[in-house]
Design an enzyme around this catalytic site. Structure first.
Site, PDB file in Angstrom:
ATOM      1  CE1 TYR A   1      -3.000  -2.899   0.144  1.00 49.19           C
ATOM      2  CE2 TYR A   1      -3.294  -3.038   2.739  1.00 49.19           C
ATOM      3  CZ  TYR A   1      -3.831  -3.505   1.535  1.00 49.19           C
ATOM      4  OH  TYR A   1      -4.609  -4.375   1.753  1.00 49.19           O
TER       5      TYR A   1
ATOM      6  CB  SER B   1     -13.549  -4.418  -0.296  1.00 48.07           C
ATOM      7  OG  SER B   1     -12.062  -3.997  -0.375  1.00 48.07           O
TER       8      SER B   1
ATOM      9  CG  HIS C   1      -1.102  -8.317   0.088  1.00 52.13           C
ATOM     10  ND1 HIS C   1      -0.802  -7.724  -0.072  1.00 52.13           N
ATOM     11  CD2 HIS C   1      -3.047  -8.752  -0.006  1.00 52.13           C
ATOM     12  CE1 HIS C   1      -2.312  -6.675  -0.180  1.00 52.13           C
ATOM     13  NE2 HIS C   1      -2.989  -7.391  -0.555  1.00 52.13           N
TER      14      HIS C   1
END
Ligand SMILES: NC(=O)c1ccc[n+]([C@@H]2O[C@H](COP(=O)([O-])OP(=O)(O)OC[C@H]3O[C@@H](n4cnc5c(N)ncnc54)[C@H](OP(=O)(O)O)[C@@H]3O)[C@@H](O)[C@H]2O)c1
Length: 321
Positions: free
Chosen positions: A53, A198, A119
């Site tokens: 990120y 999300s 990830h």
């Protein structure tokens, strides 16, 4: 009130920090730090970031925000997505695992990561090698718990046989329910906690966006099939139904969407992302919203996942591997 992810205790809702640095428009560092501090005051303990990120700057921001309150935080970060110029690749070889953790520890300003996730599952490295290298980090005291993100059921089993996996972080929301058929039952059978990312459908389930014109330049959503053209128009019609249900109940559409995720089980800890105090407070309040079976059915009827238009990523090839 806390929830268990495997053997890890966390507040009922976490905070996703990704959007403070990238993907959903510009952020303001001072407000982002204030959001993290307010979250901790409100009983959020799990903070979520990743080395990709920014890249890197989100971990640095989180590190600065928690420098004087590290013991209040369950700190989660991820490795494995390599950003090289405009391109991306996935790595999980031992050498990369060992180099990645050193970078994350430094940027986060800590000597231990509470929850360290892979990830994405690489296509060319056996999961046993990656999780074996991650397990070495536990033995060395650099990491406390291990997690995987967007892994398939078979990968979860193979990984868990090498070292206990504490959490699976995958997209899970009213409009992204594909993990429910096989992956969630497998995680539950193995005692692996669930961390939906999300959970607000990248903000769209809040009813805040009226069209793709609302996404600024460089916004990830503008290049995502689910948020583009006719797909978005169709999806927004469902969100309008959710808003009507929420208004009738005196809450927001985002709160209903989030409360629906919170009701998936006591082993579920969603990590809604925001860089604004107002949204954070609204989201935290949703964790204590009580929904009956009829409420849940009405919410699911407003946003039937099978009717959602468009994939959730432009390239789905590394999902559920
Ligand atoms: N493992 C993975 O592959 C993966 C992928 C994506 C995300 N994640 C993690 O999951 C976290 C959460 O996911 P996400 O940020 O993608 O999506 P999300 O939580 O579904 O939505 C975030 C978006 O919703 C907006 N928002 C948040 N609360 C709101 C509210 N109450 N009212 C109106 N708008 C609201 C945010 O706006 P503002 O930005 O303006 O506050 C942002 O645009 C991320 O921060 C990241 O840590 C992991």
């Amino acid at each position: 009130m806390s929830r268990s992810l495997g053997s890890l205790q966390v507040g009922p809702q976490g905070l996703g920090c990704m959007g403070m640095s990238e993907f959903y428009g510009a952020g303001d560092e001072a407000e982002s730090v204030a959001v993290i501090h307010r979250a901790l005051e409100l009983g959020v303990t799990l903070l979520d970031t990743a080395d990709m990120y920014g890249p890197h700057v989100n971990e640095e921001l989180v590190g600065r925000a928690i420098a004087d309150r590290r013991s209040d935080v369950v700190l989660a970060t991820k490795f494995g997505i390599v950003r090289d110029g405009g391109g991306r690749s996935i790595r999980g070889d031992r050498e990369y695992v060992r180099a990645s953790v050193e970078g994350s520890l430094k940027r986060l300003g800590t000597d231990v990561i509470d929850l360290y996730y892979l990830h994405r599952v690489p296509a060319d490295t056996p999961i046993e090698e990656t999780v074996g290298a991650m397990a070495e980090l536990v033995t060395e005291g650099k990491v406390r718990h291990l997690g995987l993100s967007e892994a398939g059921a078979e990968t979860l089993r193979r990984a868990h046989a090498v070292h206990p996996i504490t959490a699976l972080q995958s997209e899970w929301s009213l409009w992204s329910r594909d993990i429910e058929a096989e992956i969630v039952p497998t995680a539950r059978e193995l005692g692996i906690g669930l961390v939906p990312y999300s959970p607000l459908g990248r903000g769209v389930l809040t009813g805040r966006f009226a069209s793709s014109a609302d996404f600024g330049k460089g916004d990830f959503r503008a290049v995502n099939p689910r948020f583009s053209g006719d797909n978005l128009d169709a999806n927004l019609k469902m969100v309008a139904e959710l808003r009507a249900l929420a208004e009738a109940r005196g809450v927001t559409a985002g709160q209903l969407a989030l409360a629906w995720v919170q009701h998936r089980g006591s082993d579920v800890v969603p990590i809604p992302g925001t860089k604004r105090i107002k949204y954070l407070e609204e989201n935290v309040a949703a964790a204590s919203l009580e929904l009956s079976d009829d409420d849940l059915a009405a919410i699911e009827a407003a946003v039937p996942a099978s009717a959602v238009a468009g994939d959730r990523y432009p390239d789905m090839s590394s999902i559920g591997r």
